[in-house]
Design a protein around this motif. Structure first.
Motif, mmCIF file in Angstrom:
data_model
loop_
_atom_site.group_PDB
_atom_site.id
_atom_site.type_symbol
_atom_site.label_atom_id
_atom_site.label_comp_id
_atom_site.label_asym_id
_atom_site.label_seq_id
_atom_site.Cartn_x
_atom_site.Cartn_y
_atom_site.Cartn_z
ATOM 1 N N UNK A 65 0.922 -1.101 0.074
ATOM 2 C CA UNK A 65 0.087 0.109 -0.058
ATOM 3 C C UNK A 65 0.921 1.189 -0.180
ATOM 4 N N UNK A 66 0.150 2.620 -0.151
ATOM 5 C CA UNK A 66 0.800 3.548 -0.293
ATOM 6 C C UNK A 66 1.977 3.814 1.182
ATOM 7 N N UNK A 67 1.507 3.611 2.193
ATOM 8 C CA UNK A 67 2.510 3.905 3.555
ATOM 9 C C UNK A 67 2.216 2.751 4.327
ATOM 10 N N UNK A 68 3.622 2.477 4.678
ATOM 11 C CA UNK A 68 3.655 1.512 6.194
ATOM 12 C C UNK A 68 4.180 2.202 7.047
ATOM 13 N N UNK A 69 3.634 2.258 8.104
ATOM 14 C CA UNK A 69 4.085 2.759 9.532
ATOM 15 C C UNK A 69 5.016 1.720 10.331
ATOM 16 N N UNK A 70 6.045 2.362 10.787
ATOM 17 C CA UNK A 70 7.029 1.251 11.650
ATOM 18 C C UNK A 70 7.022 1.806 13.127
ATOM 19 N N UNK A 71 6.301 1.608 14.034
ATOM 20 C CA UNK A 71 5.974 2.198 15.330
ATOM 21 C C UNK A 71 7.175 1.630 16.156
ATOM 22 N N UNK A 72 7.838 0.326 16.047
ATOM 23 C CA UNK A 72 8.498 -0.336 16.948
ATOM 24 C C UNK A 72 9.804 -0.932 16.451
ATOM 25 N N UNK A 73 10.078 -0.591 15.176
ATOM 26 C CA UNK A 73 11.294 -1.455 14.483
ATOM 27 C C UNK A 73 12.128 0.177 13.625
ATOM 28 N N UNK A 74 13.231 0.024 13.571
ATOM 29 C CA UNK A 74 14.172 0.832 12.597
ATOM 30 C C UNK A 74 14.126 2.204 13.306
ATOM 31 N N UNK A 75 14.738 3.235 12.735
ATOM 32 C CA UNK A 75 14.728 4.433 13.021
ATOM 33 C C UNK A 75 14.054 5.498 12.381
ATOM 34 N N UNK A 76 13.424 4.847 11.222
ATOM 35 C CA UNK A 76 12.340 5.753 10.465
ATOM 36 C C UNK A 76 10.962 5.331 10.828
ATOM 37 N N UNK A 77 10.006 6.299 10.784
ATOM 38 C CA UNK A 77 8.732 6.240 11.207
ATOM 39 C C UNK A 77 7.758 5.435 9.835
ATOM 40 N N UNK A 78 8.074 5.692 8.618
ATOM 41 C CA UNK A 78 7.296 5.226 7.669
ATOM 42 C C UNK A 78 7.962 5.059 6.403
ATOM 43 N N UNK A 79 7.480 4.340 5.593
ATOM 44 C CA UNK A 79 7.972 4.242 4.101
ATOM 45 C C UNK A 79 6.723 4.684 3.248
ATOM 46 N N UNK A 80 7.046 5.293 2.353
ATOM 47 C CA UNK A 80 5.797 5.733 1.315
ATOM 48 C C UNK A 80 6.210 5.536 0.149
ATOM 49 N N UNK A 81 5.510 4.889 -0.715
ATOM 50 C CA UNK A 81 5.568 4.654 -2.012
ATOM 51 C C UNK A 81 4.365 5.448 -2.760
ATOM 52 N N UNK A 82 4.661 6.622 -3.173
ATOM 53 C CA UNK A 82 3.815 7.435 -3.623
ATOM 54 C C UNK A 82 2.934 7.078 -4.882
ATOM 55 N N UNK A 83 3.657 6.390 -5.680
ATOM 56 C CA UNK A 83 3.219 5.664 -6.908
ATOM 57 C C UNK A 83 1.686 5.087 -6.525
ATOM 58 N N UNK A 84 1.400 4.438 -5.499
ATOM 59 C CA UNK A 84 0.249 4.015 -5.131
ATOM 60 C C UNK A 84 -1.099 4.977 -5.472
ATOM 61 N N UNK A 85 -0.676 6.224 -4.939
ATOM 62 C CA UNK A 85 -1.600 7.337 -5.208
ATOM 63 C C UNK A 85 -1.665 8.536 -6.185
ATOM 64 N N UNK A 86 -0.440 8.416 -6.794
ATOM 65 C CA UNK A 86 -0.363 9.558 -8.057
ATOM 66 C C UNK A 86 -1.049 8.751 -9.246
#
Ligand code: FAD
Ligand code: UDP
Length: 390
Positions: free
Chosen positions: A280-301
């Motif tokens: 999907x366009x966005x995956x949130x990472x509440x408890x793993x890694x230093x990033x909060x989310x990965x966004x793949x804009x192509x899903x919504x553009x």
């Protein structure tokens, strides 16, 4: 150079004001923007691989204000958007925001809405009026789901406990007991059909007596411009030289990664279409890694291309000179901001508008509404002002 309005910032705020003032009042406007492009944080661009990406984090247009949608529709068509988000924790994807599907994943079997409601009735910790972001979630879903999805994400994003943030921060995320898993609540949810930058170009093309100076800092330009009024949409503490202290903000670092069609073989989106890295366009990472989310804009553009680009978003501390992406929504920060609001109210011939100048966690439609209201106020006083100046 002589203009009626010197507008600082070419984001939604600055361009809405330039468009309204130049067309409605036939006023002359100079927009100065220190970045090399229009659009502020909503700017999108084609990356080196030809994929349309949001340069400063995901921008999902949504609104409950028909007047704002009507206004922006003069400059863009819309593409209906399904902003679908998952959360990754305990080594798996979870349906998010919390809904009946999430509950089924938690208990490991199918369940009914009544069962989920009974579970919530048992675990939630009711409060009369949630005072902060911990209260607002724990009072709806209890501690286990709060700790699974909210605590770690919020600490990473804000470097504060949810208990130190306004209820409206985590309260942005809906909780539903049915299977509706749309990330946003607003009735109108759509993307500009040609992207945001195309929208901004059309706004500017529609302005009458307006010039834009890119790569130009207000402080360097100010002395050379004679103007009736300044409209400022940058950070308010910076405008006043930090004389009442540096306001707290959160900053971000973005890391993009591109994948070719060959590298994507075997992966697919929830829609079943190939050419995507994540479901999907966005995956949130509440408890793993230093990033909060990965966004793949192509899903919504809606762009049709064989490769894709994902962007990881790393929260960063802010210091003057860096990019202030988020004002901090809590009482302590607001008290600090009050000193600047008082200075702003006394600043002659200068108006402050937008997310950073009013130090509020505003969405795009909200800053457009604010800018339209300000343009209407300026218009109401315009004849008077002209007489005085003459
Ligand atoms: P900005 O977009 O910040 O524009 C201000 C401009 O002023 C900037 O371009 C800056 O370079 C310029 N400037 C500042 N100081 C000076 C100076 N001294 N001289 C010259 N230029 C100057 N909203 C949504 O509705 N949906 C979303 O999904 C969404 N996602 C977001 C994700 C992220 C990561 C962020 C940070 C914001 C998000 N937003 C979202 C909010 C949205 O970005 C803002 O509401 C909107 O862009 C604010 O517009 P603005 O014109 O007030 O400010
Ligand atoms: N949030 C969270 N877990 C999530 C998503 C959001 O704890 O999986 C909290 C977090 O504090 C975040 C806030 O809710 O800053 C608002 O989330 P949203 O996705 O609306 O943030 P934005 O897109 O404005 O950064």
């Amino acid at each position: 150079m002589k203009v009626d309005f010197l507008i600082v910032g070419a984001g939604f705020t600055g361009l809405t004001l330039a468009e309204r003032l130049s067309n409605e009042l036939d006023a002359s406007c100079l927009v100065v923007e220190r970045r090399g492009h229009l659009g502020g944080n909503a700017y999108d661009e084609y990356d080196a691989h030809g994929v349309l990406v949001h340069a400063y984090g995901p921008h999902y247009f949504r609104s409950d204000q028909p007047a704002v949608v009507d206004y922006l529709s003069r400059f863009t068509g819309w593409r209906p958007a399904n902003y679908q988000v998952l959360s990754w924790t305990r080594s798996r994807y979870w349906r998010f925001p919390i809904n009946l599907n999430t509950f089924e994943q938690l208990v490991g079997r199918t369940a009914t809405e009544e069962e989920f409601q009974a579970y919530l009735a048992r675990v939630r910790e009711p409060v009369d009026a949630p005072r902060n972001s911990e209260d607002v979630i724990v009072s709806q879903v209890g501690r286990e789901l709060y700790e699974l999805f909210f605590k770690g994400y919020t600490e990473k994003q804000w470097r504060r406990s949810p208990a130190e943030l306004d209820a409206s921060v985590c309260g942005r995320i809906p909780v539903r007991t049915n299977r509706d898993d749309r990330y946003l609540r607003e009735r109108f949810q759509a993307m500009p059909d040609q992207g945001y930058t195309a929208l901004f170009r059309r706004m500017l093309a529609g302005c009458r007596r307006t010039m834009v100076l890119l790569n130009a800092d207000y402080r360097e330009v100010r002395a050379g411009v004679e103007c009736g009024q300044v409209i400022y949409s940058g950070a308010i503490d910076e405008y006043f030289g930090y004389r009442a202290g540096v306001l707290p903000y959160r900053s971000l670092r973005f890391e993009a990664e591109h994948f070719t069609a060959e590298q994507l073989a075997g992966r697919e989106s929830v829609s079943g279409r190939p050419g995507f890295w994540q479901p999907v366009v966005q995956v949130n990472y509440p408890n793993d890694f230093d990033f909060t989310r990965i966004v793949e804009a192509k899903h919504v553009t809606g762009q049709r291309c064989s490769g894709t680009t994902i962007v990881r978003e790393f929260p960063q501390d802010y210091a003057p000179g860096g990019e202030a992406y988020y004002p901090v929504p809590n009482a302590a920060a607001r008290r600090q901001y009050e000193a600047y609001a008082e200075l702003a109210a006394r600043e002659p011939d200068t108006l402050f508008a937008g997310r950073l100048a009013t130090y509020r966690y505003l969405n795009m439609d909200e800053v457009v509404a604010q800018a339209l209201a300000l343009a209407a106020r300026i218009k109401a006083g315009w004849a008077d002002r002209r007489r005085r100046v003459a």
